[in-house]
Design an enzyme around this catalytic site. Structure first.
Site, mmCIF file in Angstrom:
data_model
loop_
_atom_site.group_PDB
_atom_site.id
_atom_site.type_symbol
_atom_site.label_atom_id
_atom_site.label_comp_id
_atom_site.label_asym_id
_atom_site.label_seq_id
_atom_site.Cartn_x
_atom_site.Cartn_y
_atom_site.Cartn_z
ATOM 1 N N ASP A 1 -6.711 6.353 -4.870
ATOM 2 C CA ASP A 1 -5.908 5.423 -4.086
ATOM 3 C C ASP A 1 -6.485 4.015 -4.259
ATOM 4 O O ASP A 1 -7.694 3.836 -4.217
ATOM 5 C CB ASP A 1 -5.928 5.836 -2.606
ATOM 6 C CG ASP A 1 -4.819 5.171 -1.810
ATOM 7 O OD1 ASP A 1 -3.919 5.889 -1.324
ATOM 8 O OD2 ASP A 1 -4.856 3.922 -1.661
ATOM 9 N N ASN B 1 2.077 12.746 4.167
ATOM 10 C CA ASN B 1 2.944 11.993 5.068
ATOM 11 C C ASN B 1 4.383 12.154 4.603
ATOM 12 O O ASN B 1 4.666 12.100 3.397
ATOM 13 C CB ASN B 1 2.547 10.508 5.074
ATOM 14 C CG ASN B 1 1.145 10.299 5.636
ATOM 15 O OD1 ASN B 1 0.729 11.000 6.555
ATOM 16 N ND2 ASN B 1 0.426 9.338 5.083
ATOM 17 N N VAL C 1 5.126 5.398 0.062
ATOM 18 C CA VAL C 1 5.562 5.557 -1.336
ATOM 19 C C VAL C 1 6.384 6.844 -1.397
ATOM 20 O O VAL C 1 5.884 7.933 -1.057
ATOM 21 C CB VAL C 1 4.367 5.628 -2.299
ATOM 22 C CG1 VAL C 1 4.846 5.886 -3.722
ATOM 23 C CG2 VAL C 1 3.534 4.347 -2.236
ATOM 24 N N HIS D 1 3.168 13.043 -2.376
ATOM 25 C CA HIS D 1 1.751 12.980 -2.731
ATOM 26 C C HIS D 1 0.902 13.623 -1.652
ATOM 27 O O HIS D 1 1.212 13.522 -0.469
ATOM 28 C CB HIS D 1 1.300 11.541 -2.994
ATOM 29 C CG HIS D 1 1.691 10.557 -1.934
ATOM 30 N ND1 HIS D 1 2.965 10.047 -1.812
ATOM 31 C CD2 HIS D 1 0.985 10.019 -0.917
ATOM 32 C CE1 HIS D 1 3.020 9.220 -0.780
ATOM 33 N NE2 HIS D 1 1.830 9.191 -0.202
ATOM 34 N N HIS E 1 -2.770 13.476 -0.041
ATOM 35 C CA HIS E 1 -4.006 12.688 0.065
ATOM 36 C C HIS E 1 -5.193 13.646 0.180
ATOM 37 O O HIS E 1 -5.178 14.552 1.022
ATOM 38 C CB HIS E 1 -4.005 11.832 1.343
ATOM 39 C CG HIS E 1 -2.987 10.736 1.399
ATOM 40 N ND1 HIS E 1 -3.308 9.415 1.191
ATOM 41 C CD2 HIS E 1 -1.665 10.763 1.688
ATOM 42 C CE1 HIS E 1 -2.223 8.661 1.355
ATOM 43 N NE2 HIS E 1 -1.210 9.456 1.659
HETATM 44 P P1 AMP Z 1 1.628 7.064 2.072
HETATM 45 O O1 AMP Z 1 1.477 6.002 3.122
HETATM 46 O O2 AMP Z 1 1.297 8.445 2.562
HETATM 47 O O3 AMP Z 1 2.982 6.988 1.391
HETATM 48 O O4 AMP Z 1 0.524 6.749 1.000
HETATM 49 C C1 AMP Z 1 0.736 5.937 -0.105
HETATM 50 C C2 AMP Z 1 -0.624 5.621 -0.658
HETATM 51 O O5 AMP Z 1 -0.456 5.155 -1.967
HETATM 52 C C3 AMP Z 1 -1.364 4.533 0.125
HETATM 53 O O6 AMP Z 1 -2.611 5.055 0.565
HETATM 54 C C4 AMP Z 1 -1.525 3.420 -0.894
HETATM 55 O O7 AMP Z 1 -2.758 2.753 -0.780
HETATM 56 C C5 AMP Z 1 -1.418 4.176 -2.218
HETATM 57 N N1 AMP Z 1 -0.910 3.423 -3.364
HETATM 58 C C6 AMP Z 1 0.242 2.700 -3.412
HETATM 59 N N2 AMP Z 1 0.399 2.173 -4.645
HETATM 60 C C7 AMP Z 1 -0.662 2.593 -5.382
HETATM 61 C C8 AMP Z 1 -1.078 2.391 -6.726
HETATM 62 N N3 AMP Z 1 -0.359 1.635 -7.573
HETATM 63 N N4 AMP Z 1 -2.239 2.952 -7.154
HETATM 64 C C9 AMP Z 1 -2.970 3.714 -6.312
HETATM 65 N N5 AMP Z 1 -2.639 3.951 -5.019
HETATM 66 C C10 AMP Z 1 -1.496 3.397 -4.568
#
Ligand code: AMP
Length: 114
Positions: A30, A87, A96, A100, A102
């Site tokens: 991340d 999430n 996003v 995914h 975490h």
């Molecule tokens: P969520 O809030 O569960 O959708 O988590 C999305 C995660 O993606 C967050 O922790 C962001 O910091 C991470 N994130 C978003 N864009 C990128 C990226 N380009 N590279 C790595 N992590 C990312």
């Protein structure tokens, strides 16, 4: 999906520190870590969220957890423990919209969640 940042990472069209990739999933760090280990495990195929899982995706979801377990061991956080989070949707804190998992560890996690 061309506009999806995680699809671009999977396709090596956007930078990320990839820690695992195979024909089903990609795992990368991340870029705004909230713990010493913060890895995202994503299916290579674009799936928006848990809500968009289809029958037949059960093995893929199980495999994501298997990869998380292997990465936890590789990061040496498996004995002390770690947290796995998916999430889902706006109220779930999803930002996003490419499914995914975490993997968080390397510190004692705070409770309660939510
Ligand atoms: P969520 O809030 O569960 O959708 O988590 C999305 C995660 O993606 C967050 O922790 C962001 O910091 C991470 N994130 C978003 N864009 C990128 C990226 N380009 N590279 C790595 N992590 C990312």
């Amino acid at each position: 999906m061309t506009s999806c940042v995680f699809c671009k990472i999977v396709a090596s069209q956007s930078p990320a520190e990839i820690v695992h990739q195979d024909n089903r999933v990609t795992a990368f760090r991340d870029f705004q870590p909230v713990a010493p280990t913060h890895i995202l495990i994503v299916p290579n195929r674009h799936i928006e969220s848990v809500n968009n899982l289809e029958s037949g995706d059960e093995a893929l979801i199980g495999y994501m957890f298997s990869v998380a377990k292997e990465l936890a061991a590789r990061e040496n956080i498996h004995e002390n423990g770690y947290r796995l989070i998916i999430n889902t949707g706006v109220d779930g804190g999803q930002s996003v919209f490419h499914l995914h998992l975490h993997l968080l560890g390397g510190q004692h996690m705070r409770n309660p969640i939510g």
